[in-house]
Design an enzyme around this catalytic site. Structure first.
Site, short mmCIF file in Angstrom:
data_model
loop_
_atom_site.label_atom_id
_atom_site.label_comp_id
_atom_site.label_asym_id
_atom_site.label_seq_id
_atom_site.Cartn_x
_atom_site.Cartn_y
_atom_site.Cartn_z
N HIS A 1 25.01 19.73 -8.83
CA HIS A 1 25.53 18.36 -8.68
C HIS A 1 26.24 17.92 -9.96
CE1 HIS A 1 25.75 14.08 -7.73
NE2 HIS A 1 25.13 13.82 -8.87
N THR B 1 16.83 1.61 -3.83
CA THR B 1 16.40 3.01 -3.81
C THR B 1 15.39 3.11 -2.68
OG1 THR B 1 16.61 3.13 -6.22
CG2 THR B 1 15.31 4.86 -5.16
N LYS C 1 23.39 1.22 -9.46
CA LYS C 1 22.18 1.88 -8.96
C LYS C 1 21.04 0.88 -8.78
CE LYS C 1 23.64 6.26 -9.87
NZ LYS C 1 23.56 7.42 -8.99
N ARG D 1 29.77 3.87 -6.19
CA ARG D 1 30.57 4.71 -7.09
C ARG D 1 31.66 3.95 -7.82
NH1 ARG D 1 27.03 8.55 -7.83
NH2 ARG D 1 26.54 9.71 -5.94
N ASP E 1 18.79 7.64 -3.75
CA ASP E 1 19.26 6.80 -4.85
C ASP E 1 20.65 6.28 -4.47
OD1 ASP E 1 19.47 5.63 -7.39
OD2 ASP E 1 20.47 7.40 -8.19
N GLN F 1 30.10 1.93 -10.48
CA GLN F 1 29.64 2.88 -11.51
C GLN F 1 30.80 3.31 -12.43
OE1 GLN F 1 27.69 6.23 -9.70
NE2 GLN F 1 27.09 7.16 -11.64
N THR G 1 20.30 14.18 -8.06
CA THR G 1 20.85 14.61 -6.78
C THR G 1 20.76 16.12 -6.63
OG1 THR G 1 22.35 12.75 -6.88
CG2 THR G 1 22.90 14.48 -5.31
N GLU H 1 30.47 14.17 -3.38
CA GLU H 1 30.80 15.60 -3.37
C GLU H 1 31.31 16.03 -1.99
OE1 GLU H 1 26.73 15.84 -5.01
OE2 GLU H 1 27.40 17.80 -5.74
N GLU I 1 22.31 9.50 -2.24
CA GLU I 1 21.99 10.68 -3.05
C GLU I 1 20.68 11.28 -2.57
OE1 GLU I 1 22.02 9.57 -7.22
OE2 GLU I 1 24.16 10.03 -7.36
N GLU J 1 17.49 13.14 -3.15
CA GLU J 1 16.62 13.45 -4.30
C GLU J 1 15.18 13.59 -3.82
OE1 GLU J 1 17.03 11.23 -7.91
OE2 GLU J 1 19.09 10.58 -7.46
N ARG K 1 36.25 15.85 -15.12
CA ARG K 1 36.66 16.44 -16.41
C ARG K 1 37.18 17.87 -16.27
NH1 ARG K 1 31.98 13.64 -17.37
NH2 ARG K 1 30.70 15.49 -16.99
N TYR L 1 18.75 13.69 -13.69
CA TYR L 1 20.06 14.29 -13.35
C TYR L 1 19.90 15.79 -13.49
CZ TYR L 1 25.29 14.22 -13.70
OH TYR L 1 26.64 14.35 -13.51
N TYR M 1 29.95 2.39 -16.39
CA TYR M 1 28.91 3.32 -16.84
C TYR M 1 29.01 3.77 -18.29
CZ TYR M 1 31.35 7.88 -16.76
OH TYR M 1 32.15 8.96 -17.04
N ASP N 1 15.44 7.58 -13.13
CA ASP N 1 16.20 8.56 -12.36
C ASP N 1 16.79 9.60 -13.30
OD1 ASP N 1 17.20 9.62 -10.00
OD2 ASP N 1 19.12 8.62 -10.24
CA CA Z 1 20.55 9.66 -8.87
#
Ligand code: CA
Length: 411
Positions: free
Chosen positions: A127, A251, A247, A231, A227, A234, A343, A357, A193, A195, A136, A122, A238, A120
């Protein structure tokens, strides 16, 4: 292109003669094992039957997966598409083909290929920016490597399932910022997600990297891909090696692999580069596709609400660039490898590919049909991805990519 199958000529149907996607089906009315098919209008065509009648220039269609056919490579894919186009074009109806047809609503669609491995990526800049902003701030939203390298992680092939398969809410280790220690329990921030998945048809040998052009030739076609993501699991797990159990549990992909040949008229370019890419992943020609995508959400027994619309053509990296990068170390890619795009989100509310989001980290609940509010997925909810490329008077559809959430197992 017009077909003698009348339902294929509807302008807003998913499966006109221009499409001819590949999948695997069985009949609900008999015990015959799954075999390969194409879709035309509201029918599937049994390719094992056409193969047995000597009508196709390749074999392997009597198997319960497309892998044998996919491994034969692009010239064979083109030949088979040409043969099917002739058999199904207006004026060409024959009894053999008629007898190989079954209404779509009377068949079960299976996972279309044996998933060799699943990676997978990114590659959705918006996204990455949205999620990075949440955690951040907008100034540091994109990691410093993001504009130079297609970021990815190695996922699980074992839990890739076909649309319609129920998804069990995972249990996992959880720790909120204000909790002193982790606990084990059901995911409370279950997400989907939006995708696209690229399906690798032909392999490269270990130690033999491929160019972007070679990578594009290796890709058999594309599917919609959800996907599913936990959260809260994660967040705790992560760093530093990326998502793991968050994850690994599921899927979902759509049941039809739409070929590169069908998508050819919809090729589009990646956006302008802020930093020139290193040569081994530079664009050589347009390798993204203008594919209109949507996400809808329904509570148990409720109507679906379209919550998001986005376009695959807005991604920063194409699947060919991701595949070339994946092989750049000498990594061998296999027939049946599945590459998730990352995503797909647009810049504003209503174009976001994840609930993370859409509810802005869970801070902004939204309302769905029936008046219930959501931040993340509840038990019984069904998330469905839709997608098509819009041509002049026809569309190339993918078939839905849906999954319904089951409660977690008791611990
Ligand atoms: Ca993904």
């Amino acid at each position: 292109m017009r077909s003698w199958v009348e339902s294929a000529n509807e302008p807003d149907g998913a499966f006109p003669l221009n499409n001819l996607p590949f999948g695997v089906f069985s009949l609900r009315s008999d015990e015959a094992p799954p075999r390969c098919a194409t879709a035309i209008g509201d029918q599937v065509v049994d390719l094992a039957a056409l193969q047995a009648a000597g009508l196709l220039p390749a074999a392997g269609f009597d198997e319960p997966a497309l892998n044998t056919f996919m491994a034969l490579g692009q010239p064979t894919w083109v030949d088979v598409r040409g043969a099917l186009t002739e058999l199904l074009a207006e004026g060409e109806a024959t009894d053999v083909v008629r007898e190989a047809m079954h209404p779509l609503d009377q068949v079960t669609l299976h996972l279309p290929f044996r998933v060799a491995e699943y990676t997978d990526f990114y590659a959705g800049r918006q996204h990455a920016f949205n999620v990075g902003s949440m955690f951040r701030g907008p100034e540091n939203a994109l990691p410093p490597n993001w504009l130079h390298i297609p970021i990815g992680y190695n996922g699980r092939a074992s839990t890739v399932v076909v649309s319609g398969t129920e998804i069990r809410r995972p249990n996992g280790q959880l720790k909120a910022a204000d909790e002193p220690a982790p606990r084990f329990g059901p995911c409370a921030r279950l997400d989907s997600e939006l995708e696209m998945g690229a399906v690798v048809g032909t392999p490269n040998a270990m130690g033999e990297p491929v160019s972007v052009d070679q990578a594009d030739d290796m890709i058999f076609g594309y599917v919609l891909l959800n996907d599913w993501s936990a959260r809260d699991i994660q967040t705790w797990e992560y760093q530093p090696l990326g998502p793991f159990q968050a994850k690994a549990f599921a899927t979902t992909i759509s049941p039809w692999v739409v070929t590169k040949a069908a998508l050819e008229p919809f090729r589009c370019s990646t956006p302008p580069r802020e930093h020139e890419l290193l040569r081994y992943i530079q664009d050589t020609e347009p390798m993204l596709y203008d594919i209109e995508l949507g996400v809808s959400l329904a509570a148990a027994g409720g109507d679906a609400t379209l919550i998001s619309e986005a376009n695959y053509g807005g991604m920063y990296y194409s699947a060919a660039q991701q595949l070339a990068h994946h092989s750049s170390s000498g990594c061998a890619m296999r027939t049946g490898d599945l590459l998730g795009s990352g995503t797909i989100s647009g810049p504003e509310h209503g174009t976001y590919g994840s609930l993370l989001e859409h509810s802005w980290g869970g801070a902004e609940p939204f309302t769905i049909a029936g008046g219930q509010t959501r931040t993340f997925l509840e038990d019984g909810d069904t998330a469905t991805l839709h997608g098509h490329a819009q041509g002049d008077g026809y569309r190339i559809g993918f078939g839905d990519c849906a999954g319904t959430i089951l409660p977690s197992h008791a611990r």
